[in-house]
Design a protein around this motif. Structure first.
Motif, PDB file in Angstrom:
ATOM      1  N   VAL A  79     145.002  92.494 -27.727  1.00  0.00           N
ATOM      2  CA  VAL A  79     145.465  93.673 -28.157  1.00  0.00           C
ATOM      3  C   VAL A  79     146.379  93.687 -29.352  1.00  0.00           C
ATOM      4  N   LEU A  80     147.581  92.763 -29.320  1.00  0.00           N
ATOM      5  CA  LEU A  80     148.399  92.720 -30.553  1.00  0.00           C
ATOM      6  C   LEU A  80     147.440  92.419 -31.613  1.00  0.00           C
ATOM      7  N   GLU A 113     148.501 103.067 -33.610  1.00  0.00           N
ATOM      8  CA  GLU A 113     147.317 102.981 -32.776  1.00  0.00           C
ATOM      9  C   GLU A 113     147.343 102.505 -31.216  1.00  0.00           C
ATOM     10  N   VAL A 114     147.843 101.211 -31.150  1.00  0.00           N
ATOM     11  CA  VAL A 114     147.903 100.461 -29.863  1.00  0.00           C
ATOM     12  C   VAL A 114     149.210 100.709 -29.122  1.00  0.00           C
ATOM     13  N   MET A 115     150.371 101.325 -29.855  1.00  0.00           N
ATOM     14  CA  MET A 115     151.512 101.054 -29.196  1.00  0.00           C
ATOM     15  C   MET A 115     151.632 102.014 -27.978  1.00  0.00           C
ATOM     16  N   PRO A 116     151.122 103.227 -27.543  1.00  0.00           N
ATOM     17  CA  PRO A 116     151.377 103.969 -26.482  1.00  0.00           C
ATOM     18  C   PRO A 116     150.554 103.083 -25.211  1.00  0.00           C
ATOM     19  N   SER A 158     157.546  98.423 -35.763  1.00  0.00           N
ATOM     20  CA  SER A 158     157.910  98.401 -37.398  1.00  0.00           C
ATOM     21  C   SER A 158     157.292  97.312 -38.025  1.00  0.00           C
ATOM     22  N   PHE A 159     156.627  96.157 -37.467  1.00  0.00           N
ATOM     23  CA  PHE A 159     155.994  95.137 -38.230  1.00  0.00           C
ATOM     24  C   PHE A 159     154.500  95.841 -38.607  1.00  0.00           C
ATOM     25  N   TYR A 160     154.011  96.620 -37.535  1.00  0.00           N
ATOM     26  CA  TYR A 160     152.663  97.329 -37.937  1.00  0.00           C
ATOM     27  C   TYR A 160     152.771  98.195 -39.163  1.00  0.00           C
ATOM     28  N   GLU A 161     153.853  98.835 -39.073  1.00  0.00           N
ATOM     29  CA  GLU A 161     154.214  99.967 -40.183  1.00  0.00           C
ATOM     30  C   GLU A 161     154.098  99.208 -41.582  1.00  0.00           C
ATOM     31  N   ARG A 162     154.959  98.076 -41.581  1.00  0.00           N
ATOM     32  CA  ARG A 162     154.995  97.220 -42.866  1.00  0.00           C
ATOM     33  C   ARG A 162     153.658  96.638 -43.456  1.00  0.00           C
ATOM     34  N   PHE A 198     155.198  87.340 -31.827  1.00  0.00           N
ATOM     35  CA  PHE A 198     155.305  88.367 -30.939  1.00  0.00           C
ATOM     36  C   PHE A 198     154.676  88.179 -29.614  1.00  0.00           C
ATOM     37  N   HIS A 199     153.512  87.536 -29.422  1.00  0.00           N
ATOM     38  CA  HIS A 199     152.968  87.340 -28.064  1.00  0.00           C
ATOM     39  C   HIS A 199     153.649  86.226 -27.252  1.00  0.00           C
TER      40      HIS A 199
END
Length: 86
Positions: free
Chosen positions: A5-6, A20-23, A51-55, A73-74
């Protein structure tokens, strides 16, 4: 499953959809009745992940260093979950 998922979130981010997957992640990880301390740690990790995904979205592509970051992160998320005995 969590790692997949990550990683999927990473590819969504590269496509310009970093949240997209945060919720899904927030719902699954924060809705499990964990202690307040664990919940705070997970919220912080999820905020950092977003924040990482946004970067990544700004760069528009996935690189090897991004995959290494997802592994980190995992590990951090699993560490919190194991502490809770989940």
């Amino acid at each position: 499953m969590l790692f997949e998922v990550l990683k999927e979130g990473l590819f969504w981010a590269a496509l310009g959809r970093p949240s997209e997957v945060m919720p899904f992640l927030r719902g699954k990880l924060l809705g499990n009745g964990f202690s307040e301390g664990s919940k705070r740690q997970l919220e912080w990790l999820l905020d950092e992940l977003q924040s990482f995904y946004e970067r990544v979205a700004c760069g528009g592509r996935v690189e090897e260093r991004h995959l290494r970051a997802i592994k980190s992160f995992h590990r951090d998320i699993v560490s919190v979950l194991e502490t809770e005995g989940a």
